[in-house]
Scaffold this motif. Sequence first.
Motif, PDB file in Angstrom:
ATOM      1  N   ALA A  37       0.831  -1.204   0.000  1.00 41.26           N
ATOM      2  CA  ALA A  37       0.000   0.000   0.000  1.00 41.26           C
ATOM      3  C   ALA A  37       0.865   1.253   0.000  1.00 41.26           C
ATOM      4  O   ALA A  37       0.582   2.223  -0.711  1.00 41.26           O
ATOM      5  N   ALA A  38       1.930   1.232   0.793  1.00 44.98           N
ATOM      6  CA  ALA A  38       2.800   2.402   0.846  1.00 44.98           C
ATOM      7  C   ALA A  38       3.488   2.633  -0.488  1.00 44.98           C
ATOM      8  O   ALA A  38       3.590   3.766  -0.961  1.00 44.98           O
ATOM      9  N   LEU A  39       3.965   1.563  -1.102  1.00 39.11           N
ATOM     10  CA  LEU A  39       4.670   1.709  -2.377  1.00 39.11           C
ATOM     11  C   LEU A  39       3.742   2.236  -3.465  1.00 39.11           C
ATOM     12  O   LEU A  39       4.071   3.180  -4.187  1.00 39.11           O
ATOM     13  N   LEU A  40       2.561   1.637  -3.587  1.00 34.96           N
ATOM     14  CA  LEU A  40       1.675   1.970  -4.701  1.00 34.96           C
ATOM     15  C   LEU A  40       0.861   3.229  -4.439  1.00 34.96           C
ATOM     16  O   LEU A  40       0.750   4.105  -5.303  1.00 34.96           O
ATOM     17  N   ARG A  41       0.269   3.350  -3.255  1.00 32.49           N
ATOM     18  CA  ARG A  41      -0.571   4.503  -2.988  1.00 32.49           C
ATOM     19  C   ARG A  41       0.261   5.778  -2.806  1.00 32.49           C
ATOM     20  O   ARG A  41      -0.097   6.845  -3.308  1.00 32.49           O
ATOM     21  N   MET A  42       1.378   5.658  -2.098  1.00 25.85           N
ATOM     22  CA  MET A  42       2.208   6.849  -1.920  1.00 25.85           C
ATOM     23  C   MET A  42       2.805   7.301  -3.252  1.00 25.85           C
ATOM     24  O   MET A  42       2.848   8.499  -3.554  1.00 25.85           O
ATOM     25  N   SER A  43       3.266   6.354  -4.059  1.00 21.55           N
ATOM     26  CA  SER A  43       3.832   6.745  -5.354  1.00 21.55           C
ATOM     27  C   SER A  43       2.763   7.355  -6.253  1.00 21.55           C
ATOM     28  O   SER A  43       3.029   8.317  -6.990  1.00 21.55           O
ATOM     29  N   SER A  44       1.533   6.836  -6.213  1.00 23.95           N
ATOM     30  CA  SER A  44       0.451   7.431  -7.000  1.00 23.95           C
ATOM     31  C   SER A  44       0.194   8.862  -6.574  1.00 23.95           C
ATOM     32  O   SER A  44      -0.034   9.754  -7.411  1.00 23.95           O
ATOM     33  N   ARG A  45       0.244   9.108  -5.273  1.00 21.94           N
ATOM     34  CA  ARG A  45      -0.005  10.464  -4.785  1.00 21.94           C
ATOM     35  C   ARG A  45       1.135  11.408  -5.137  1.00 21.94           C
ATOM     36  O   ARG A  45       0.904  12.572  -5.473  1.00 21.94           O
ATOM     37  N   VAL A  46       2.361  10.922  -5.055  1.00 20.94           N
ATOM     38  CA  VAL A  46       3.487  11.777  -5.429  1.00 20.94           C
ATOM     39  C   VAL A  46       3.419  12.119  -6.913  1.00 20.94           C
ATOM     40  O   VAL A  46       3.649  13.264  -7.322  1.00 20.94           O
ATOM     41  N   ILE A  47       3.094  11.129  -7.735  1.00 20.69           N
ATOM     42  CA  ILE A  47       2.937  11.386  -9.170  1.00 20.69           C
ATOM     43  C   ILE A  47       1.840  12.418  -9.397  1.00 20.69           C
ATOM     44  O   ILE A  47       1.987  13.348 -10.207  1.00 20.69           O
ATOM     45  N   ALA A  48       0.711  12.283  -8.689  1.00 24.12           N
ATOM     46  CA  ALA A  48      -0.388  13.244  -8.839  1.00 24.12           C
ATOM     47  C   ALA A  48       0.034  14.647  -8.411  1.00 24.12           C
ATOM     48  O   ALA A  48      -0.347  15.641  -9.029  1.00 24.12           O
ATOM     49  N   MET A  49       0.823  14.749  -7.339  1.00 25.02           N
ATOM     50  CA  MET A  49       1.319  16.067  -6.916  1.00 25.02           C
ATOM     51  C   MET A  49       2.100  16.739  -8.036  1.00 25.02           C
ATOM     52  O   MET A  49       1.896  17.921  -8.345  1.00 25.02           O
ATOM     53  N   LEU A  50       2.995  15.964  -8.641  1.00 25.05           N
ATOM     54  CA  LEU A  50       3.870  16.528  -9.669  1.00 25.05           C
ATOM     55  C   LEU A  50       3.112  16.847 -10.950  1.00 25.05           C
ATOM     56  O   LEU A  50       3.455  17.788 -11.665  1.00 25.05           O
ATOM     57  N   ARG A  51       2.079  16.084 -11.245  1.00 23.23           N
ATOM     58  CA  ARG A  51       1.251  16.385 -12.409  1.00 23.23           C
ATOM     59  C   ARG A  51       0.359  17.595 -12.158  1.00 23.23           C
ATOM     60  O   ARG A  51      -0.225  18.134 -13.091  1.00 23.23           O
ATOM     61  N   ASN A  52       0.273  17.993 -10.906  1.00 19.04           N
ATOM     62  CA  ASN A  52      -0.530  19.164 -10.541  1.00 19.04           C
ATOM     63  C   ASN A  52       0.341  20.307 -10.041  1.00 19.04           C
ATOM     64  O   ASN A  52      -0.015  21.016  -9.115  1.00 19.04           O
ATOM     65  N   TRP A  53       1.535  20.458 -10.646  1.00 18.37           N
ATOM     66  CA  TRP A  53       2.383  21.634 -10.533  1.00 18.37           C
ATOM     67  C   TRP A  53       3.235  21.717  -9.279  1.00 18.37           C
ATOM     68  O   TRP A  53       3.830  22.768  -9.006  1.00 18.37           O
ATOM     69  N   ALA A  54       3.350  20.649  -8.497  1.00 16.33           N
ATOM     70  CA  ALA A  54       4.241  20.693  -7.333  1.00 16.33           C
ATOM     71  C   ALA A  54       5.692  20.817  -7.792  1.00 16.33           C
ATOM     72  O   ALA A  54       6.142  20.087  -8.668  1.00 16.33           O
ATOM     73  N   GLN A  55       6.429  21.743  -7.196  1.00 13.05           N
ATOM     74  CA  GLN A  55       7.828  21.960  -7.540  1.00 13.05           C
ATOM     75  C   GLN A  55       8.770  21.206  -6.620  1.00 13.05           C
ATOM     76  O   GLN A  55       9.965  21.091  -6.898  1.00 13.05           O
ATOM     77  N   CYS A  56       8.257  20.716  -5.517  1.00 13.58           N
ATOM     78  CA  CYS A  56       9.032  19.811  -4.665  1.00 13.58           C
ATOM     79  C   CYS A  56       8.040  18.879  -3.981  1.00 13.58           C
ATOM     80  O   CYS A  56       6.844  19.177  -3.895  1.00 13.58           O
ATOM     81  N   VAL A  57       8.549  17.751  -3.503  1.00 21.52           N
ATOM     82  CA  VAL A  57       7.758  16.837  -2.686  1.00 21.52           C
ATOM     83  C   VAL A  57       8.618  16.466  -1.483  1.00 21.52           C
ATOM     84  O   VAL A  57       9.718  15.921  -1.637  1.00 21.52           O
ATOM     85  N   VAL A  58       8.125  16.802  -0.284  1.00 23.94           N
ATOM     86  CA  VAL A  58       8.837  16.513   0.947  1.00 23.94           C
ATOM     87  C   VAL A  58       7.938  15.640   1.819  1.00 23.94           C
ATOM     88  O   VAL A  58       6.827  16.053   2.172  1.00 23.94           O
ATOM     89  N   LEU A  59       8.410  14.441   2.137  1.00 29.58           N
ATOM     90  CA  LEU A  59       7.686  13.579   3.068  1.00 29.58           C
ATOM     91  C   LEU A  59       7.983  14.039   4.490  1.00 29.58           C
ATOM     92  O   LEU A  59       8.623  15.059   4.708  1.00 29.58           O
ATOM     93  N   TRP A  60       7.528  13.294   5.490  1.00 29.52           N
ATOM     94  CA  TRP A  60       7.667  13.782   6.859  1.00 29.52           C
ATOM     95  C   TRP A  60       8.974  13.255   7.441  1.00 29.52           C
ATOM     96  O   TRP A  60      10.033  13.484   6.880  1.00 29.52           O
TER      97      TRP A  60
END
Length: 634
Positions: free
Chosen positions: A489-512
């Motif tokens: 779940a972490a691999l697939l769902r988190m990667s899907s969300r990171v991809i969605a962030m970047l497709r929606n103009w995110a210039q960086c992605v920082v996890l916790w």
Amino acid sequence: MFGETERRQLCAAICLIDENRVAGTAFTQCEHTRTVDMRSYAWAMNGMRMVVTQARDDDSGLLRCMEEIEVLGEAAQPSGTKLTHSEACRAGTLGKKIEPEPELRLAEPGACGQKAPEMGTVDSARSAMPSAEQVTMPKVAPDSSTIYTSHGVPMNSLPRIVVDAANLRQRIDGFGASITEATADLWAHVVAEPDQMIRDLFDPVEGIGLSMLRQPIGPSDHVTRPYSFVRRWPDRRLRSLQFGPEEQRILPMLLAAQAASLQGAEQGDGRPLDARLDTSRTVMRAAAQDITRNAQRDAAPQQRQGLRTIASPWSAPWWMKTNLSVLGQNRKWPHRVGRLRRSYYDAYARYLTAFVRLYRDYGLDVFGLTPVNEPDNAQAIWPSMAMSPEEQAAFIADHLAPRLHAEGLDEVNIMGWDHNYSTERYPDGAFVKKLYAHDDALRAVAGSAWHYYGGASSTMSRIHERWPSKGIWVTEASGGDWGPRNWEAALLRMSSRVIAMLRNWAQCVVLWNVALDTSGGPDYYYLRHDRQHSHNRGLLTVDRMNGSVTKNADYYVIGHFSRFVPIGSQCVGSAASRDMPHVQHVAFLTPDNRLVLVANNSDAAPRRIAVQDGDTLRPVELPPRSLSTLVWER
């Protein structure tokens, strides 16, 4: 993957190709030879590098961990070269046998009594980039319909991901996580091999090359114990301000990370950075600055930027707030929410600016600054502070921006909001819309910061459409037992969300958190006020019994981006065929003119696709339940 007949045909097609002309790969001569036109097989090697992380089918760990595998199949030949069906079937490369990696140790599970926050939906289908239905798919070479994969499938019949390198989108400012006081404590006192941990995280060659850190200003929810930077109260002039806790507990790890990111951890006398830093703060600062300068001078050009940081406070000092507490609420008086007193706006601006100056004095790049973490989440468990759009606009325009300017820190990007895509009080980016309605604040901010715990990432695209000159950065996204759990779940769902962030103009992605222990700690405030552990998960999990470190799925998710997409890259357009519901993707152009495609396949079966770049088609097989990064020269 290949039957005996295909192997014989394949061998016949490639046995005459000179090994030096095909990417240095040696082929064995065999009896199945015939005359071959070399021009017809100039595309026999794919020219693509592929790195894969794959979950086990029983969800007990990872089968592959950023493993580089051979890309099977051929790239489409130039226009005008024809091959028959049988000839096309003979072209390609033999795959190497891939041995699965040993199963990773799973962190000790804990019962989760914490209420899960609202999670952002996986909304990649609603991303700002057009889908295949919205764009005209570019045509490949006129005769490429005669090209067949090694499976005998016409390449043009494969579902396609079309990468449009000419469609330049947002600039990438980094990928990373946070070195909280909890993480730094584990690194300093528990981890058996701290130098190796630093290399695994920050070294751009040996590790995943994290390039962005979001650093709390003062205590966050993950600390070993409370601490403060102001010793006296009330201290409007901040005469008692001193950053001892930051310098003693957190900066040693941060400086080691900086040195590793610059490939300078072994500069000087050869000892690790933390062993070379004197306990004297003056000597420590000078040594850190020297190491940074030397590493920047000696590093390759694409590796000279080092680490960037975004600084974010969870709360102002308690005496600056209306509820006289570092917490956002008191359970006995829940109606009394902690806000910044207007009489302390200037003092708070000087407090934040002093922290930025501290990091600069240590040679650290403070890229961004937010007024407060999660201004719509003032609560009674950990440090927090409420702030309305009107309050934030006045604070930024009249106090924070002028103070940074007075200190010569105009290049620090002020980022508004720093909270979810949507909250109950501010749905669909309403806070940012109200903040930007104030002209002075709009001029002062560089853009907005976002978390993924509520709403949809498409909110960021709607903000970008209205204010395209303002930046968008995702500054927090955590995993844990309350959300996408290890491993699949972490691999697939988190990667899907990171991809969605970047497709929606995110210039960086920082996890916790960079690292937590097996209980989701250190987590003083959770235990003190909620009487249970946080159940959050870091990129790494540290076992307190033996100091061993486990790389969680989150580590590999962010690594698939940070290792291959350096600062200064740009997101580029990409569109997929409509018959790929289980594949999400995003593409980049790097400063050294490479194309990078990150794609996940959430299906339980492998997915054969073709990647199109201009007139070239490259067949690729995405393994089941996997995240893949593909890199090729433009």
